[in-house]
Design a protein around this motif. Structure first.
Motif, PDB file in Angstrom:
ATOM      1  N   ASN A 197       0.846  -1.167   0.000  1.00 30.12           N
ATOM      2  CA  ASN A 197       0.000   0.000   0.000  1.00 30.12           C
ATOM      3  C   ASN A 197       0.899   1.240   0.000  1.00 30.12           C
ATOM      4  OD1 ASN A 197      -2.311   1.660   0.220  1.00 30.12           O
ATOM      5  ND2 ASN A 197      -3.335   0.150   1.505  1.00 30.12           N
ATOM      6  N   THR A 198       0.298   2.401   0.035  1.00 27.23           N
ATOM      7  CA  THR A 198       1.070   3.641   0.029  1.00 27.23           C
ATOM      8  C   THR A 198       1.887   3.796   1.306  1.00 27.23           C
ATOM      9  OG1 THR A 198      -0.851   4.799   0.942  1.00 27.23           O
ATOM     10  CG2 THR A 198      -0.560   4.850  -1.454  1.00 27.23           C
ATOM     11  N   LEU A 199       2.924   4.621   1.228  1.00 29.12           N
ATOM     12  CA  LEU A 199       3.738   4.954   2.401  1.00 29.12           C
ATOM     13  C   LEU A 199       3.210   6.252   3.006  1.00 29.12           C
ATOM     14  CD1 LEU A 199       5.755   3.398   0.326  1.00 29.12           C
ATOM     15  CD2 LEU A 199       7.522   4.271   1.839  1.00 29.12           C
ATOM     16  N   LEU A 200       3.235   6.336   4.307  1.00 25.96           N
ATOM     17  CA  LEU A 200       2.774   7.546   4.967  1.00 25.96           C
ATOM     18  C   LEU A 200       3.755   8.686   4.709  1.00 25.96           C
ATOM     19  CD1 LEU A 200       0.497   8.552   6.827  1.00 25.96           C
ATOM     20  CD2 LEU A 200       2.020   8.099   8.759  1.00 25.96           C
ATOM     21  N   GLY A 201       3.234   9.804   4.205  1.00 20.22           N
ATOM     22  CA  GLY A 201       4.088  10.950   3.892  1.00 20.22           C
ATOM     23  C   GLY A 201       3.395  12.260   4.187  1.00 20.22           C
TER      24      GLY A 201
END
Length: 318
Positions: A197-201
């Motif tokens: 999934n996406t990375l937290l940014g």
């Protein structure tokens, strides 16, 4: 001719390319550019039990090598999704991997149960359990950050779905040890894993000197995350090859724009790939990746897609 067929724990697909959840709505928009039935599978936007308005705006921000999104799992809820979206996908003969989520483990089970009871469930080749969504019952963390929570959600979903339904747990890369989370999901009954999934940014607006997204943080996707996806696929595949994990198929996702990008994930261990952020720039991109991946396999002298899956593990530099 290249044999592009792939089998994902009984989910037999004519080719290994899918959309990524949330990047092509629920099919009708993308269908204007090419028949969605030409993809190995269409992955729906994550659906929850009740309608959700999502987060406030602005919800998206560009980065130099991708984008951040903070949509908040906006959606119509499971009833409208089944009656409208999944029914339509069934009518156009799409193979559908339905992405589901819940605020609690019990809500995951409710969504799975209602999904399985609907006639349009016949279009589903499997269910993707988005355990990397916010866990409201646990202070905004994500289920997939904790092996215990991951196992509980997957076990509940598995119990609510008919035997033989392929269940794939979608994992977050924002963990110290993704292999331990993978182990928990597989132990609970997942047939395979989707990574990542996406990375937290986060992005700061340097003119206003404040967070650019209304939700402050968001999910980073696009080319910047592909090396992370390759690393995650490599680690889990290596654990399987070493006997530390039971063997299970992996779906690779993260920064795929071209057939060559897809091949990188496949060589690391993915038996299928998903195309996400690139679709915003070029809606025909998922279909074009099918042809480009076929050309890449031909360039390397193979005649079967299956022969390339995980091949990099056999060619590690000494």
């Amino acid at each position: 001719m290249i044999d592009l067929r792939t089998d994902l724990a009984g989910m037999a697909l004519p080719n290994p390319v899918m959309t990524a959840s949330g990047c092509a709505a629920n099919g009708k928009e993308l269908h204007r550019f090419f028949p969605v039935s030409e993809l190995g599978a269409f992955v729906t936007k994550t659906v929850m039990a009740e309608p959700r308005a999502g987060r406030g705006t602005p919800r998206m921000a560009e980065t130099s090598s991708g984008m951040l999104n903070s949509i908040g799992l906006q959606g119509p809820g499971i009833t409208a999704f089944l009656d409208k979206d999944l029914t339509w996908l069934h009518e156009v003969n799409a193979r559908v991997l339905v992405s589901i989520a819940g605020n609690t483990a019990e809500e995951f089970g409710e969504v799975a149960e209602r999904l399985a009871a609907h006639p349009a469930f016949a279009a589903a080749v499997g269910v993707e359990v988005n355990i990397s969504c916010p866990n409201v019952a646990n202070r905004g963390l994500v289920f997939a950050c904790d092996p215990v929570s991951s196992e509980r959600v997957v076990r509940i979903v598995r119990e609510k779905l008919p035997p033989g339904t392929s269940v794939f747990a979608k994992l977050t890369p924002d963990v110290t040890d993704i292999v331990s989370v993978a182990e928990a999901a597989l132990r609970a009954g997942a047939d395979g894993l989707t990574m990542i999934n996406t990375l937290l940014g986060m992005v700061i607006d340097t003119d206003l000197l404040r967070p650019q997204l209304a939700g402050v943080t968001g999910g980073l996707s696009g080319p910047a995350v592909r090396p992370v996806a390759v690393r995650a696929l490599w680690q889990v595949t290596a654990a399987m090859r070493a006997g530390r994990l039971p063997w299970a198929p992996l779906i690779g996702v993260g920064g795929v724009r071209t057939g060559r990008d897809a091949l990188e994930l496949v060589a690391a261990g993915a038996s299928a790939v998903q195309v996400g952020t690139a679709t915003f720039n070029d809606p025909s991109r998922p279909r074009r990746v099918v042809d480009e991946l076929e050309a890449e396999i031909t360039r390397h002298g193979f005649t079967r897609f299956a022969d390339v899956v995980g091949i990099a593990h056999e060619r590690t530099a000494s």
